[in-house]
Design a protein around this motif. Structure first.
Motif, PDB file in Angstrom:
ATOM      1  N   ASN A  90     -15.700 -50.181  26.236  1.00 22.87           N
ATOM      2  CA  ASN A  90     -14.641 -49.650  27.112  1.00 22.87           C
ATOM      3  C   ASN A  90     -13.514 -48.974  26.313  1.00 22.87           C
ATOM      4  O   ASN A  90     -12.698 -48.269  26.904  1.00 22.87           O
ATOM      5  N   LYS A  91     -13.435 -49.193  25.021  1.00 18.88           N
ATOM      6  CA  LYS A  91     -12.391 -48.528  24.212  1.00 18.88           C
ATOM      7  C   LYS A  91     -12.886 -48.364  22.778  1.00 18.88           C
ATOM      8  O   LYS A  91     -12.148 -48.628  21.817  1.00 18.88           O
ATOM      9  N   ALA A  92     -14.118 -47.904  22.649  1.00 21.37           N
ATOM     10  CA  ALA A  92     -14.733 -47.803  21.321  1.00 21.37           C
ATOM     11  C   ALA A  92     -14.071 -46.708  20.490  1.00 21.37           C
ATOM     12  O   ALA A  92     -13.540 -45.728  21.025  1.00 21.37           O
ATOM     13  N   ARG A  93     -14.081 -46.874  19.175  1.00 21.93           N
ATOM     14  CA  ARG A  93     -13.576 -45.866  18.244  1.00 21.93           C
ATOM     15  C   ARG A  93     -14.766 -45.163  17.608  1.00 21.93           C
ATOM     16  O   ARG A  93     -15.776 -45.802  17.285  1.00 21.93           O
ATOM     17  N   ILE A  94     -14.631 -43.876  17.388  1.00 29.14           N
ATOM     18  CA  ILE A  94     -15.706 -43.133  16.733  1.00 29.14           C
ATOM     19  C   ILE A  94     -15.694 -43.460  15.242  1.00 29.14           C
ATOM     20  O   ILE A  94     -14.661 -43.361  14.579  1.00 29.14           O
ATOM     21  N   ILE A  95     -16.854 -43.886  14.716  1.00 29.89           N
ATOM     22  CA  ILE A  95     -16.985 -44.205  13.296  1.00 29.89           C
ATOM     23  C   ILE A  95     -17.555 -43.012  12.537  1.00 29.89           C
ATOM     24  O   ILE A  95     -17.160 -42.695  11.434  1.00 29.89           O
ATOM     25  N   ASP A  96     -18.518 -42.361  13.167  1.00 30.27           N
ATOM     26  CA  ASP A  96     -19.228 -41.283  12.496  1.00 30.27           C
ATOM     27  C   ASP A  96     -19.829 -40.355  13.554  1.00 30.27           C
ATOM     28  O   ASP A  96     -20.043 -40.770  14.698  1.00 30.27           O
ATOM     29  N   VAL A  97     -20.056 -39.110  13.174  1.00 34.21           N
ATOM     30  CA  VAL A  97     -20.741 -38.176  14.072  1.00 34.21           C
ATOM     31  C   VAL A  97     -21.878 -37.544  13.282  1.00 34.21           C
ATOM     32  O   VAL A  97     -21.648 -36.942  12.233  1.00 34.21           O
ATOM     33  N   THR A  98     -23.109 -37.703  13.767  1.00 30.49           N
ATOM     34  CA  THR A  98     -24.296 -37.177  13.076  1.00 30.49           C
ATOM     35  C   THR A  98     -25.028 -36.246  14.036  1.00 30.49           C
ATOM     36  O   THR A  98     -26.002 -36.614  14.675  1.00 30.49           O
ATOM     37  N   PRO A  99     -24.542 -34.997  14.121  1.00 33.11           N
ATOM     38  CA  PRO A  99     -25.019 -34.104  15.188  1.00 33.11           C
ATOM     39  C   PRO A  99     -26.273 -33.314  14.826  1.00 33.11           C
ATOM     40  O   PRO A  99     -26.371 -32.130  15.148  1.00 33.11           O
ATOM     41  N   THR A 158     -26.966 -36.883  25.601  1.00 32.85           N
ATOM     42  CA  THR A 158     -26.063 -38.024  25.761  1.00 32.85           C
ATOM     43  C   THR A 158     -25.239 -38.177  24.483  1.00 32.85           C
ATOM     44  O   THR A 158     -25.545 -37.568  23.451  1.00 32.85           O
ATOM     45  N   GLY A 159     -24.215 -39.013  24.533  1.00 30.68           N
ATOM     46  CA  GLY A 159     -23.425 -39.283  23.341  1.00 30.68           C
ATOM     47  C   GLY A 159     -24.300 -39.819  22.226  1.00 30.68           C
ATOM     48  O   GLY A 159     -24.172 -39.433  21.057  1.00 30.68           O
ATOM     49  N   SER A 160     -25.213 -40.692  22.584  1.00 33.44           N
ATOM     50  CA  SER A 160     -26.140 -41.268  21.609  1.00 33.44           C
ATOM     51  C   SER A 160     -27.015 -40.180  20.988  1.00 33.44           C
ATOM     52  O   SER A 160     -27.159 -40.102  19.760  1.00 33.44           O
ATOM     53  N   GLN A 161     -27.580 -39.326  21.801  1.00 33.21           N
ATOM     54  CA  GLN A 161     -28.429 -38.245  21.291  1.00 33.21           C
ATOM     55  C   GLN A 161     -27.637 -37.267  20.427  1.00 33.21           C
ATOM     56  O   GLN A 161     -28.176 -36.682  19.485  1.00 33.21           O
ATOM     57  N   ALA A 162     -26.349 -37.091  20.761  1.00 36.31           N
ATOM     58  CA  ALA A 162     -25.512 -36.163  20.002  1.00 36.31           C
ATOM     59  C   ALA A 162     -25.022 -36.770  18.695  1.00 36.31           C
ATOM     60  O   ALA A 162     -24.375 -36.095  17.906  1.00 36.31           O
ATOM     61  N   GLY A 163     -25.322 -38.049  18.489  1.00 34.07           N
ATOM     62  CA  GLY A 163     -24.941 -38.682  17.225  1.00 34.07           C
ATOM     63  C   GLY A 163     -23.503 -39.168  17.172  1.00 34.07           C
ATOM     64  O   GLY A 163     -22.915 -39.258  16.095  1.00 34.07           O
ATOM     65  N   VAL A 164     -22.935 -39.490  18.330  1.00 31.95           N
ATOM     66  CA  VAL A 164     -21.570 -40.034  18.356  1.00 31.95           C
ATOM     67  C   VAL A 164     -21.667 -41.551  18.143  1.00 31.95           C
ATOM     68  O   VAL A 164     -21.988 -42.309  19.050  1.00 31.95           O
ATOM     69  N   ILE A 165     -21.406 -41.971  16.894  1.00 32.41           N
ATOM     70  CA  ILE A 165     -21.568 -43.373  16.501  1.00 32.41           C
ATOM     71  C   ILE A 165     -20.214 -44.070  16.577  1.00 32.41           C
ATOM     72  O   ILE A 165     -19.225 -43.545  16.041  1.00 32.41           O
ATOM     73  N   THR A 166     -20.158 -45.212  17.246  1.00 26.92           N
ATOM     74  CA  THR A 166     -18.875 -45.888  17.451  1.00 26.92           C
ATOM     75  C   THR A 166     -18.944 -47.335  16.963  1.00 26.92           C
ATOM     76  O   THR A 166     -20.019 -47.824  16.589  1.00 26.92           O
TER      77      THR A 166
END
Lengths: 423, 423
Positions: B109-118, B96-104
C-alpha cells in the motif's frame, strides 16, 4: 485428509454477500483438515462489462491486450475472496494464473494449457495458507504474455491445478446441485446424477449439457482427477464424475445417464449432389478451410433414378452465414442443385454406456418421440449416444417424453437453479 | 528525437472517450519521431469503487490482497489504451508494473521503488511499439508479490521509468495547464509558470500545491529528469520542472515562484511547558512513537515571570486524535498545563529561490496580510520559503492579497480546470 481444489463460478461470487458466503464454505473445508486451493472466476457480469468497454475503444480488440483487460476480472474477485477469508481468521493468499504457474501457448483468447508449475501454490499451502488462484488465465511460455483460456477456462484451470498438485478431488461449485438427467429448466422431474463416468459426461457435454465443458472433463479423464459438481448455495452432495463410482454406497451404472438437448445449432443440406467419389470431400474441405467445426453429418443412399444424393450436416448457428458463403463458392465444381439452411432445429441426445449391452434402447427412444408426435429429421449415433434432430419447437416436449420413457423421472421436483450462469 | 515518458492520470482516462483522446495524443508524439512510453492510472473512480468493494467483504483488508485488488484498475485502463492506439494503426503493448521491471520493497500500500529493470519495455520499444505501463504498482523484490506505491504512485512510476530508460523528458498530463503561481480555483488571475526549479517545486509540493507530489519531484531531481506538467485536454505547453531553464526562449528565474496554501492541517498547542532541557524532546518523541509526521514547529521564549512556555506544531488533521491521545499520556511526565487542538487553520506559503537575495520579501508578505486584515498565528521559514498559519476562513483572501502584492497576477484569467482529479 488430502488436498482439495474448489472452483467457484461468477454467479457464486456475484457480489460481496456471495464472496462472504463462499469464504465460509472454503473455511469449512480447511477446518475439516484439507489443504485447500480455490480457483475463482470474475464476479458476475464483470467480464461482460470489460468486453463492452473494449468495444467502445476499438471495434476489433487485439488478442494480447484483450487478455490483459479480461484478466483484471479475476484479479478483483480473488483478492476480495482472500480478504474475506482472512476476515474469518484464516490465512489466505491470492495468485494470478502466472504466479500459480499456469503455462499456456500463445493463442490469445483461447490459449491451451501446456504445463502447470505450481511451486508458489505448494509453498503457500505448506505455510498453512488457503491459496486462491485466478481462473481462466495463464502466461504464455515463449513471450511471458498474459493469456486467457477461453470458454470454460476456469473449470480447466481447476482441473489442471488439481492434476499438478495431485489433489484428491476437484470440486466445481455452480448454481445447480449437480449434473441432472436432463436440463432441469425443461424437465421438472429431472434427477440429480450421483455418479457418472468420464465417458458419459464427455458425451453429455458434447450434446448440449452446459454444467461441465468437454475440455475440462477431457483433462480430468486424462489425469484421472475425480470431479465433484455441486452447488455453492445448497451445500448438498452433488455429482461425482470419475472413472469408477466413489463415495460411501456402491452405485450401479445406469443404462442411460441422461438426455441432453442443444438448440444452438443449424442444419445445412446440400441438395442434389452427384453420387460419385470426391464430392463429399470437396464440400467438407471447403467448410474446414473456413475454420468451421461441424457436428453431425448424414448422407443417405442416392435415388437410383437420378444418381443424386443429399448431404446434411449441423454446425453452430454463429457459423451459418460463413458456411453458406464457403459452399456457394464450390457450387460449380461440385455441381449440386441448391443449399438449404435451417436454424429452427434442435438436437436431442440420449447418453449412456449401458446402451451398448441393452438392446432396444434405440427402439424405445424413437417410440417415445413418435408417441409425442415429434418428427425425426436426422439420426446419428456413437457407441454410447444416440442423437436426433427435430424441429426446435418440439424440443421441450421431446426431451420430457424421452426422459419419462427411460424411467428417469424422479418422484419429486428436485431440481433447483439458484442463480445465473458463471464463466 | 529521443524517448519520451508520458503519464496520464485517472481524470484523463475516465471513460472510453477520454481513452480515445489520450490515444490520439500519444500517437502524435510517436508520429513526431519519439519513442513513447506511457504510464497510466486507473480510470476515473475505479480505485474508489474497488476500495468500497474491499470494505464490503472485510473491515481491515490486508496489505498484500488490497494491492492485488487495486492493481486491477490500471490493468483495465492500460489494456484499453493499448487497444485504442492499435485502432489508430499504431503498435502498442501494455505491461504491468511487474512486467515493466518496477521492483519495490514489501511495504504493501505504500511501497518504495528499489530498482527499475525495464528490459521488456526496451525490447518492446526497439520493436517499434508504444509501451503502455501500469502506474502506481510494482513487484516486491523478496517475495515477488504485487505492491502499490501509495499516493502519487503513478507520477513516481513515470519519473522512475524515465530515469531508467534515460528519457529526454517525463510529461505529466493532468487536468490543468501546468503549475500555477497559486491555486487557480482560489486566484482567478493565477499565472501558469513556464519553468520552475526542482527546489522551488519541492517547496510548493510540501506547502500544499497538489499538481505534483514531493516524492515524484524528489525522484526527478535525484536523477535529473526534466518534468513537463501539462494538460491532456488543451495540448498547450505547460510547466517545465528541471535544474536549468529549458525550451526555446531563455527564462529568468522569478523572485517568487508562487503562493501555496494548505487547509489539511491542524494545530496543537501544548500550553505551559516548563522551560527546561528535555521537555520538548519528550513531547516530540511521543508524537514520533505514534508514527505521526509533523510539519511546522514553533516555540517562543518563555515568560520570565513563570518559567513556562508554549509549544505549537501543525500536523495532518487525520492524525489529530491520535496525537492528542499520545500527548495526554505524557502529561504527568512533562507537567504541562493543557492541550489546545485547533483544526480551523490554514497554512499559506510563499516560495521562491529569489527571496535569498532579495531583502524585503518577508516584510512585503506580512504587510499584504495585514492590509487584508488577516491575522498571523504562527511563522516558520526555510531558505526559500516563508509559511504562516492563519484562520481557515481567511485563506482565500490571504492568498489573493499575497499573490497581488508580489506582482504575480496575470492580465487575464488564464487558468482553466478541465476535469476531476486523478491519482
Amino acid at each position: 485428509m488430502g488436498l482439495v481444489v474448489q472452483k467457484y463460478g461468477g454467479s457464486s461470487v456475484a457480489d460481496a454477500e456471495g464472496i462472504k458466503r463462499v469464504a465460509k464454505r472454503i473455511v469449512e473445508a480447511k477446518k475439516n483438515g484439507h489443504q485447500v486451493v480455490v480457483v475463482v472466476s470474475a464476479m458476475g457480469d464483470t467480464t461482460d462489462e470489460l468486453i463492452d468497454l473494449a468495444g467502445q475503444v476499438s471495434p476489433m480488440p487485439a488478442g494480447r491486450e484483450f487478455d490483459m483487460l479480461l484478466t483484471a476480472g479475476e484479479r478483483i474477485s480473488m483478492a476480495l475472496l482472500a480478504m474475506a477469508i482472512k476476515n474469518l481468521g484464516h490465512e489466505a493468499q491470492s495468485f494470478t494464473g502466472s504466479q500459480a504457474g499456469v503455462i499456456t501457448d500463445s493463442a490469445h483468447n483461447k490459449a491451451r494449457i501446456i504445463d502447470v508449475t505450481p511451486g508458489r501454490i505448494q509453498q503457500s499451502l505448506d505455510a498453512g495458507n488457503i491459496a486462491i488462484v485466478a481462473g481462466f488465465q495463464g502466461v504464455s511460455q515463449d513471450k511471458k504474455d498474459i493469456t486467457t483460456l477461453g470458454r470454460g477456462g476456469s473449470d480447466t484451470t481447476a482441473v489442471a491445478l488439481a492434476a499438478a498438485l495431485d489433489a484428491e478431488v476437484c470440486e466445481i461449485y455452480t448454481d445447480v446441485d449437480g449434473v441432472f438427467t436432463a436440463d432441469p429448466r425443461v424437465v421438472k422431474k429431472a434427477r440429480k446424477i450421483d455418479w457418472i463416468s468420464f465417458e458419459d459426461m464427455l458425451e453429455l457435454a458434447s450434446s448440449g449439457s452446459k454444467v461441465l465443458l468437454h475440455r475440462c472433463v477431457e483433462y480430468a479423464r486424462r489425469y484421472n482427477i475425480p470431479i465433484h459438481v455441486r452447488s455453492s448455495f445448497s451445500g448438498l452432495r452433488g455429482t461425482w464424475v470419475s472413472n469408477e463410482p466413489q463415495g460411501d454406497e456402491p452405485m450401479e451404472q445406469a443404462i442411460i445417464s441422461g438426455v441432453a438437448h442443444d438448440t444452438s445449432e443449424a442444419k445445412i443440406t446440400v441438395v442434389g449432389v452427384p453420387d460419385k467419389p470426391g464430392e463429399a470431400a470437396t464440400i467438407f474441405r471447403a467448410i474446414a478451410d473456413a475454420d468451421i467445426n461441424i457436428d453431425m453429418v448424414v448422407q443417405n443412399v442416392s435415388a437410383a433414378s437420378t444418381g443424386l444424393t443429399d448431404i446434411s450436416f449441423t454446425l453452430p448457428k454463429t457459423e451459418g452465414a460463413k458456411a453458406v458463403e464457403a459452399l456457394e463458392k464450390t457450387k460449380s465444381r461440385v455441381g449440386f442443385d441448391s443449399l438449404r439452411y435451417d436454424d429452427q432445429i434442435a438436437k436431442i441426445s440420449l447418453v449412456g454406456a449401458g446402451m451398448k449391452t441393452n438392446p432396444g434402447v434405440t427402439a424405445t427412444f424413437f417410440e417415445a418421440l413418435s408417441n409425442a408426435g415429434v418428427n425425426i429429421e436426422l439420426i446419428s449415433t456413437s457407441e454410447i449416444r444416440i442423437s436426433v434432430v427435430t424441429r426446435a419447437d418440439d424440443v421441450n416436449e421431446a426431451v420430457r417424453a424421452v426422459h419419462t420413457a427411460f424411467g428417469l423421472d424422479s418422484e419429486t421436483d428436485e431440481a433447483v437453479v439458484y442463480g445465473g450462469t458463471g464463466r
